[in-house]
Enzyme design. Sequence first.
Site, PDB file in Angstrom:
ATOM      1  N   MET A  36       0.889  -1.098  -0.231  1.00  0.00           N
ATOM      2  CA  MET A  36      -0.083   0.037  -0.018  1.00  0.00           C
ATOM      3  C   MET A  36       0.876   1.138   0.213  1.00  0.00           C
ATOM      4  O   MET A  36       1.814   1.520   0.766  1.00  0.00           O
ATOM      5  CB  MET A  36      -1.035  -0.025   1.166  1.00  0.00           C
ATOM      6  CG  MET A  36      -1.487   1.288   1.664  1.00  0.00           C
ATOM      7  SD  MET A  36      -2.057   1.228   3.355  1.00  0.00           S
ATOM      8  CE  MET A  36      -3.781   0.729   3.168  1.00  0.00           C
ATOM      9  N   ASP A  38      -0.109   5.635  -1.190  1.00  0.00           N
ATOM     10  CA  ASP A  38      -1.008   6.906  -0.881  1.00  0.00           C
ATOM     11  C   ASP A  38      -2.237   6.337  -0.582  1.00  0.00           C
ATOM     12  O   ASP A  38      -3.010   5.697  -1.308  1.00  0.00           O
ATOM     13  CB  ASP A  38      -0.848   7.878  -2.002  1.00  0.00           C
ATOM     14  CG  ASP A  38       0.272   8.068  -2.697  1.00  0.00           C
ATOM     15  OD1 ASP A  38       1.308   7.705  -2.120  1.00  0.00           O
ATOM     16  OD2 ASP A  38       0.416   8.675  -3.539  1.00  0.00           O
ATOM     17  N   GLN A  54      -3.359   3.353  -3.084  1.00  0.00           N
ATOM     18  CA  GLN A  54      -2.389   2.898  -4.013  1.00  0.00           C
ATOM     19  C   GLN A  54      -1.962   1.309  -3.508  1.00  0.00           C
ATOM     20  O   GLN A  54      -1.282   1.040  -2.449  1.00  0.00           O
ATOM     21  CB  GLN A  54      -1.019   3.670  -4.021  1.00  0.00           C
ATOM     22  CG  GLN A  54      -1.318   5.090  -4.686  1.00  0.00           C
ATOM     23  CD  GLN A  54      -1.614   4.777  -6.136  1.00  0.00           C
ATOM     24  OE1 GLN A  54      -0.758   4.699  -6.986  1.00  0.00           O
ATOM     25  NE2 GLN A  54      -2.699   4.813  -6.754  1.00  0.00           N
ATOM     26  N   ASP A 167      -2.352  13.003  -9.765  1.00  0.00           N
ATOM     27  CA  ASP A 167      -3.004  12.997  -8.276  1.00  0.00           C
ATOM     28  C   ASP A 167      -4.047  14.174  -8.443  1.00  0.00           C
ATOM     29  O   ASP A 167      -4.005  15.023  -7.351  1.00  0.00           O
ATOM     30  CB  ASP A 167      -1.728  13.241  -7.408  1.00  0.00           C
ATOM     31  CG  ASP A 167      -0.394  12.380  -7.448  1.00  0.00           C
ATOM     32  OD1 ASP A 167      -0.687  11.276  -8.216  1.00  0.00           O
ATOM     33  OD2 ASP A 167       0.528  12.679  -7.071  1.00  0.00           O
TER      34      ASP A 167
HETATM   35  C1  FRU Z   1       3.372   9.673  -4.150  1.00  0.00           C
HETATM   36  C2  FRU Z   1       3.259   8.974  -5.709  1.00  0.00           C
HETATM   37  C3  FRU Z   1       1.915   9.540  -6.326  1.00  0.00           C
HETATM   38  C4  FRU Z   1       1.514   8.735  -7.615  1.00  0.00           C
HETATM   39  C5  FRU Z   1       1.653   7.488  -6.546  1.00  0.00           C
HETATM   40  C6  FRU Z   1       2.035   6.142  -7.611  1.00  0.00           C
HETATM   41  O1  FRU Z   1       3.751   8.560  -3.205  1.00  0.00           O
HETATM   42  O2  FRU Z   1       4.408   9.139  -6.316  1.00  0.00           O
HETATM   43  O3  FRU Z   1       2.369  11.092  -7.035  1.00  0.00           O
HETATM   44  O4  FRU Z   1       0.321   9.024  -8.058  1.00  0.00           O
HETATM   45  O5  FRU Z   1       2.828   7.729  -5.453  1.00  0.00           O
HETATM   46  O6  FRU Z   1       2.052   5.058  -6.561  1.00  0.00           O
END
Ligand code: FRU
Length: 496
Positions: A36, A38, A54, A167
């Site tokens: 995991m 973000d 994520q 994002d």
């Molecule tokens: C931040 C990031 C985001 C991206 C994601 C990819 O931690 O780099 O910018 O969307 O993680 O997993």
Amino acid sequence: MSQVLRDARRFEEAQESYISEESRPAFHLSARVGWMNDPNGFSWYDGQYHMFYQYHPYDSIWGPMHWGHAVSPDLLHWTYLPAAMAPDQPYDRDGCYSGSAITMPDGRQMLMYTGVSCETGPEGQKLEVQTQNLAFGDGVDYEKYENNPVLTERDLPAGGSRYAFRDPKIWALPDGTWRAIMANNNEDGGGQMLLYRSPDAIDWKLETVLVRNMDRLGRMWECPDFFELDGKQVLLASAQDMLPYHLEYHNGNGTFYMLGTWDEESKTFTEECNHSVDYGIDFYAPQTVLTPDGRRVMIGWMQNWDTCNLHTDSVPWFGQMSLPRELHVRDGVLYQTPIRELDERRTGKVVHRDVRVEDRWVVLPGVSGRRVDLEVEVVPADPEKVYEKIAIRFAQDDCHQTFMSFRPKEGQLKVDRKFSGSRRAIQHQRRANVRHDNGTVKFRLILDRFSAEIFVNDGEKVLSTTFYTTQSADGISFEVEGAAILNVTKYSLEEV
Ligand code: FRU
């Protein structure tokens, strides 16, 4: 549903049964299986909170990004739902990166996220083309929008990079239209935040470049959030490649907030100050939600790219979220306090008042554990002669300890997890400047099996760290150099 998503759902359901409840944090959300990072799509929808994240279900390291999904009535009890999205379309085949969620006027939930598809650059390097995309759903199943992507390089300001455009955080305006903020790199490699506007959350137009990093606060900025709070406008962001600045910012990945004002007429954000969001070791990419009763609550990934080697092979999950933290702006500072629902999980109150400790360490009856809410007020025993140091050690046994120590003369608080079972030469300590009144200072320490979050002076500063020592290391002790009076209140934090 695509085969890629079906496979991920089958896999997580099968593998989850190998992870015991006790091998996870009790009230912090952790990866259902695998990896995991973000928090994504943090929202209130259909009578409960939704948290997506994520997610790489197949391994406990980062890989092609899916969106994991969990729901909660109170942000402390979490129920996993099946993975919401998988990388299964041409525009997101290399990952469904971070994004956010809203409720559409027709009652559907909409996810807005970054799709990644890689291309090969002139020198053979892998380049991630990043676009913004939508998916609509009912709180469990989501269908990607047929006209994705909705924002591409065509929508960037001049010089904006198509390889660093991600994002999106979306919110509704009072007139029923929508705004979204997202991260981008400009031609000099520096970060900038872009604001977009939409009448229907589907067709988007660039409104303004909200703020540029101007060669400060790292380079690429990620994971923005932007909201009004207590009469100020707050920008949250996470920065890559930071340089240290005193004890305010440290090398590598870090988070910051800017407080300022927003002028709707001229679409201008005027920054008044910036500070770290969390001064500890493990915190990144926070996102906020507005609760139904109007509280602004933030959750971050309680981990950091620079420290994610702190890993135990025995646990088939990696990555957990921070406590939900209620935010307030007071005297130019973003205050954070543990969400008040946590108070309902407190049991077994133990109070020790006026404990005088002088040049020794003490253990207080009833004060131990790994799921603990501990409030400590430190007062010098003699106001004319302030103590040198107060240290609170926790997750302690003969071989292990994690600790915080405060030296009033330097005004510095240190968190240290060097003796917390790590076999890696990564960041194990961090320090922050802390205000105190001639040595009088307050700490609230929240432990949940594998983490500590230290709230200083009612949330003026927070330091978070993870550690993976055996749960039998549950001692807590207090050490003072010089003489101080301690007022200690300890609660256990119940599992259910
Ligand atoms: C931040 C990031 C985001 C991206 C994601 C990819 O931690 O780099 O910018 O969307 O993680 O997993």
